[in-house]
Design an enzyme around this catalytic site. Structure first.
Site, PDB file in Angstrom:
ATOM      1  N   ASP A  88     -13.643  -4.949  -2.226  1.00  0.00           N
ATOM      2  CA  ASP A  88     -13.598  -5.109  -0.759  1.00  0.00           C
ATOM      3  C   ASP A  88     -14.897  -5.121  -0.393  1.00  0.00           C
ATOM      4  O   ASP A  88     -15.830  -4.619  -0.270  1.00  0.00           O
ATOM      5  CB  ASP A  88     -13.069  -3.149  -0.501  1.00  0.00           C
ATOM      6  CG  ASP A  88     -11.674  -3.079  -0.851  1.00  0.00           C
ATOM      7  OD1 ASP A  88     -10.948  -3.945  -1.111  1.00  0.00           O
ATOM      8  OD2 ASP A  88     -11.337  -1.814  -0.919  1.00  0.00           O
ATOM      9  N   ASP A 136       0.853  -1.070   0.114  1.00  0.00           N
ATOM     10  CA  ASP A 136      -0.098   0.221   0.076  1.00  0.00           C
ATOM     11  C   ASP A 136       0.927   1.423  -0.114  1.00  0.00           C
ATOM     12  O   ASP A 136       1.814   1.416   0.886  1.00  0.00           O
ATOM     13  CB  ASP A 136      -0.986   0.137   1.312  1.00  0.00           C
ATOM     14  CG  ASP A 136      -1.783  -0.979   1.204  1.00  0.00           C
ATOM     15  OD1 ASP A 136      -2.280  -1.732   0.127  1.00  0.00           O
ATOM     16  OD2 ASP A 136      -2.427  -1.440   2.221  1.00  0.00           O
TER      17      ASP A 136
END
Length: 252
Positions: free
Chosen positions: A130, A11
């Site tokens: 997600d 990330d």
């Protein structure tokens, strides 16, 4: 059986690799190019970069990260975060990405999946989902870094994304993310049962056994992890040795 893939996820925020728990509590954990080089040496099958800020200004940062990484790392690179057009796909693929991951933009404009697949090939198009479990037992797809519930059924959306041309599904369990309590096997099984493309399991891995469990108990094609690798709790090589001992095929 095809080789199962182990994929470290980086990330990226403001040019640095960061990690949080349940999508919050972000901490800086290193330089993305150096991290990618390390994972490549360890035997990673692919590396995923996710630009978690993805504002217009940050786009140049992630393109530079991809370009610099592609010069030094020779495993496939997948890049996502803030992608909203086929032009964004083109910029990242030119920079050295092998695949581009879309999430919010795909839900907002599902035709983007087909447009990108038609122009660059389905193998370049990864749809990231997600997913969070609701009180009624269903799973909803969330966007905006897990902040907004779209109300869209995550399993049905995975099926539609596949039908529209996605070459792969990157499935993250928001409930499991960062907890190190294991992958969300029920969610994975639901999605794997309705799609015909590879599914990457993401969120919750904390032990060697979690890696073997996800391949023994679901049809996931790959397992993705972040904090487990970032904090040196396990190496990619250790994971692959464990999987080989469990007679799960991997590339060594």
């Amino acid at each position: 059986m095809l080789n199962k893939r182990i994929i470290p996820c980086l990330d990226v925020k403001d040019g640095k690799v960061v990690k949080g728990i349940n999508f919050v509590g972000i901490k800086d954990v290193g330089d993305p190019v150096e991290c990618a080089e390390m994972y490549s040496r360890q035997g990673a099958d692919e590396i995923v970069f996710l630009d978690i800020t993805a504002t217009h200004e940050e786009r140049k940062t992630i393109v530079d990260v991809v370009r610099n990484t592609a010069k030094k790392v020779f495993v496939p690179l997948t890049v996502g975060g803030g992608i909203s057009s086929v032009e964004d796909f083109a910029a990242l693929l030119r920079a050295g990405a092998d695949k581009v991951s879309i999430n919010s933009a795909a839900l907002k404009d599902p035709a983007l999946i087909s447009k990108a697949a038609d122009r660059f090939g389905s193998q370049c198009v990864v749809v990231a989902i997600d997913a969070k479990k609701m009180e009624d037992g269903s799973y909803h797809a969330f966007v905006a870094g897990g902040r907004i519930d779209t109300g869209v059924d995550a399993v049905a959306w995975a099926k539609e994304a596949c039908e529209r041309g996605a070459g792969e599904i990157l499935l993250t369990s928001m409930d499991a993310d960062g907890t190190k309590k294991g992958f969300d096997l029920p969610l994975l099984n639901e999605v794997c049962s309705v799609v015909t493309v590879p599914v990457i399991a993401s969120g919750g891995c904390g032990t060697l056994e979690h890696f073997s469990e996800v391949f023994e108990k679901t049809d996931a094609d790959a397992a993705l992890a972040a904090s487990l690798f970032h904090y040196r709790e396990l190496t990619v090589g250790e994971v692959k040795t464990h999987l080989r001992e469990k007679n799960i095929p991997v590339r060594l």
